[in-house]
Motif scaffolding. Sequence first.
Motif, mmCIF file in Angstrom:
data_model
loop_
_atom_site.group_PDB
_atom_site.id
_atom_site.type_symbol
_atom_site.label_atom_id
_atom_site.label_comp_id
_atom_site.label_asym_id
_atom_site.label_seq_id
_atom_site.Cartn_x
_atom_site.Cartn_y
_atom_site.Cartn_z
ATOM 1 N N GLY A 329 0.821 -1.224 0.000
ATOM 2 C CA GLY A 329 0.000 0.000 0.000
ATOM 3 C C GLY A 329 0.844 1.257 0.000
ATOM 4 N N LEU A 330 0.179 2.376 0.084
ATOM 5 C CA LEU A 330 0.877 3.658 0.137
ATOM 6 C C LEU A 330 1.503 3.844 1.512
ATOM 7 C CD1 LEU A 330 -1.865 5.996 -1.403
ATOM 8 C CD2 LEU A 330 0.268 5.257 -2.493
ATOM 9 N N ASP A 331 2.667 4.490 1.535
ATOM 10 C CA ASP A 331 3.261 4.830 2.830
ATOM 11 C C ASP A 331 2.560 6.032 3.437
ATOM 12 O OD1 ASP A 331 5.456 2.885 2.832
ATOM 13 O OD2 ASP A 331 6.161 4.006 1.082
ATOM 14 N N ALA A 332 2.171 6.960 2.574
ATOM 15 C CA ALA A 332 1.599 8.201 3.111
ATOM 16 C C ALA A 332 0.604 8.826 2.145
ATOM 17 C CB ALA A 332 2.721 9.194 3.397
ATOM 18 N N PHE A 333 -0.372 9.530 2.725
ATOM 19 C CA PHE A 333 -1.318 10.301 1.926
ATOM 20 C C PHE A 333 -1.233 11.732 2.443
ATOM 21 C CE2 PHE A 333 -5.240 12.013 0.370
ATOM 22 C CZ PHE A 333 -5.536 11.286 -0.770
ATOM 23 N N VAL A 334 -0.946 12.646 1.542
ATOM 24 C CA VAL A 334 -0.733 14.031 1.970
ATOM 25 C C VAL A 334 -2.062 14.789 1.956
ATOM 26 C CG1 VAL A 334 0.486 16.173 1.494
ATOM 27 C CG2 VAL A 334 1.614 13.968 1.054
ATOM 28 N N VAL A 335 -2.365 15.385 3.095
ATOM 29 C CA VAL A 335 -3.585 16.193 3.226
ATOM 30 C C VAL A 335 -3.126 17.652 3.346
ATOM 31 C CG1 VAL A 335 -5.490 16.735 4.781
ATOM 32 C CG2 VAL A 335 -4.926 14.336 4.274
ATOM 33 N N ALA A 381 -1.519 9.615 7.342
ATOM 34 C CA ALA A 381 -1.821 10.874 6.653
ATOM 35 C C ALA A 381 -0.776 11.888 7.092
ATOM 36 C CB ALA A 381 -3.213 11.349 7.029
ATOM 37 N N LEU A 382 -0.322 12.680 6.148
ATOM 38 C CA LEU A 382 0.606 13.762 6.485
ATOM 39 C C LEU A 382 -0.158 15.061 6.278
ATOM 40 C CD1 LEU A 382 3.773 12.457 4.590
ATOM 41 C CD2 LEU A 382 3.210 12.186 7.021
ATOM 42 N N ILE A 383 -0.462 15.727 7.379
ATOM 43 C CA ILE A 383 -1.331 16.897 7.284
ATOM 44 C C ILE A 383 -0.486 18.166 7.286
ATOM 45 C CG2 ILE A 383 -3.282 18.085 8.366
ATOM 46 C CD1 ILE A 383 -3.824 15.269 9.751
ATOM 47 N N VAL A 384 -0.752 18.998 6.299
ATOM 48 C CA VAL A 384 -0.044 20.284 6.229
ATOM 49 C C VAL A 384 -1.081 21.401 6.305
ATOM 50 C CG1 VAL A 384 1.620 21.675 4.942
ATOM 51 C CG2 VAL A 384 1.586 19.194 4.634
ATOM 52 N N GLY A 385 -1.116 22.104 7.440
ATOM 53 C CA GLY A 385 -1.947 23.301 7.581
ATOM 54 C C GLY A 385 -1.041 24.514 7.601
ATOM 55 N N GLU A 386 -1.623 25.687 7.766
ATOM 56 C CA GLU A 386 -0.824 26.924 7.781
ATOM 57 C C GLU A 386 0.264 26.858 8.850
ATOM 58 O OE1 GLU A 386 -0.622 29.178 5.677
ATOM 59 O OE2 GLU A 386 -2.410 28.669 4.485
ATOM 60 N N ASP A 387 -0.134 26.319 9.993
ATOM 61 C CA ASP A 387 0.775 26.240 11.119
ATOM 62 C C ASP A 387 2.013 25.412 10.803
ATOM 63 O OD1 ASP A 387 0.951 27.134 13.692
ATOM 64 O OD2 ASP A 387 0.468 25.130 14.509
ATOM 65 N N GLU A 388 1.756 24.237 10.238
ATOM 66 C CA GLU A 388 2.854 23.338 9.870
ATOM 67 C C GLU A 388 3.731 23.996 8.810
ATOM 68 O OE1 GLU A 388 -0.261 22.323 10.174
ATOM 69 O OE2 GLU A 388 -0.360 20.380 11.215
ATOM 70 N N LEU A 389 3.066 24.672 7.864
ATOM 71 C CA LEU A 389 3.815 25.318 6.786
ATOM 72 C C LEU A 389 4.818 26.316 7.372
ATOM 73 C CD1 LEU A 389 3.643 24.964 3.746
ATOM 74 C CD2 LEU A 389 2.136 26.962 3.642
ATOM 75 N N GLN A 390 4.351 27.108 8.334
ATOM 76 C CA GLN A 390 5.212 28.105 8.971
ATOM 77 C C GLN A 390 6.381 27.453 9.694
ATOM 78 O OE1 GLN A 390 5.018 31.247 8.438
ATOM 79 N NE2 GLN A 390 3.177 30.857 7.195
ATOM 80 N N SER A 391 6.103 26.360 10.393
ATOM 81 C CA SER A 391 7.162 25.783 11.248
ATOM 82 C C SER A 391 8.019 24.757 10.499
ATOM 83 C CB SER A 391 6.535 25.151 12.486
ATOM 84 O OG SER A 391 5.690 24.093 12.084
#
Length: 436
Positions: A329-335, A381-391
């Motif tokens: 299967g997939l290792d990760a799904f990017v959200v 799932a690898l979640i990227v929100g604004e917060d994660e983007l900044q850090s």
Amino acid sequence: MTAAPSEPFRALTGMRDVLPPEAGRRRALLAQFAAAAGRAGYAEVAVPVLEELGVFERLGEATDVVSKEMYHFTDQDGTELALRPELTAGVVRAFVQHAPTLPWKVWVAGTAFRRERPQRGRYRMFDQVGVEVLGVDDPDLDVEVVALAWQVLADVGLRDVTLLVNSLGDHEDRARYTEAVRSYFEEVRGRLSEGEQDTLDRNPLRLLDAKRPELAPVIARAPELSAYRSDESASHYERVLTGLRAVGVPYTEAPRLVRGLDYYRRTTFELTSGAIDAAQNALGGGGRYDRLAEELGGRPTDGIGFALGVDRVLLALEAEGVEGDTDPGLDAFVVDLTGGEAARDLTHELRAAGLAADRRFGGGSMRSQMKHADRSGAAVALIVGEDELQSGEVTLRPLRGHGADGVEQHRVRRKALVAELRALQAPAPRPGDGEH
Ligand code: HAM
């Protein structure tokens, strides 16, 4: 421009689309076959799907495969061409053409076409995998080839398989036996159906394979081949059976096993499944064909091989409830909740590092993207929100039941992400590991 059809196009009768997850299982089966053949010293060859009609006429003009089921047509330049109904003739044609050093041990995988009456397990387009060996007249090779076919089916996890073995004797034995079978059935011609009478005229041995229950008692009293084998072919056969016992391959002698192609001499065999419908229960078969090279214009060369029907092996696996290998299967799904650029870059980065990653295009809410992540079967799932983007981080959330159980949701720095996902891929230590 041609107008659109009033009904959507469909695949031709008897020609199947293979969709996921079956396509993945099929590929896994091919990989297992290739590995087993490789371990036994076979190298891969590939031969054309389309050949001159004459190449396949050597399979026996009286056989159904050639006389009724072959797709053939005349090319623009007037050459008669045919789609291959099996792989052996093409491989032997290639052998004659390229004259490789002997012995030639090859494996081959590909699609074949027969215009049969389609039913479950019997299609007009199907896949075979098989081996062919040219240039060895040694009964121990027969043992190797039969054992390999048996081993492949065992490797993929099938248990309910029977190996049927027979020897058709050499060319002359077979001719004498054919005459005996012909005169036996001539005496009971009145009890044969119209189709069976036609088979009697064209190819009497095939009557031994007739499936109509009313004919079974007649077939049971038909002459047996053992009485027609020369001393030489009888001792070849004995040596093959002894060898199979020595290597521990269980077999059943089938004195009336004749097979559907005309080129067989001496050892013939078939592997049947007890788990699928009797009419289509042959998972594979093969045997010696000591004259094919000559009939295709080469020097007399001994040959032997087998083919397994991939579609049928998959049906048998399903019927026996064997899970089988599917695609990892997939290792990760990017959200990505920041517009999509992060998903674009992150999936690219992960794939370049050898990980399997996917994403949803067109964005969407966290909830809807997470739903897709769940359905994708990815481990996390690898979640990227604004917060994660900044850090410069991502939030790693394990998806239940997909291989990352026991991991807590946490943030990971982008730079450490590949290493962390690789660590997740490694199998979890089992109890007792590391203890001495
Ligand atoms: P065959 O018995 O005609 O032998 O075919 C081998 C296998 O292909 C069958 O046992 C079956 O599993 C599969 N098969 C045949 N026809 C169909 C069909 N219409 N739909 C689905 N599966 C099918 C040969 O083809 C020989 N060339 C084998 C061989 C190799 N002998 C010596 N070397």
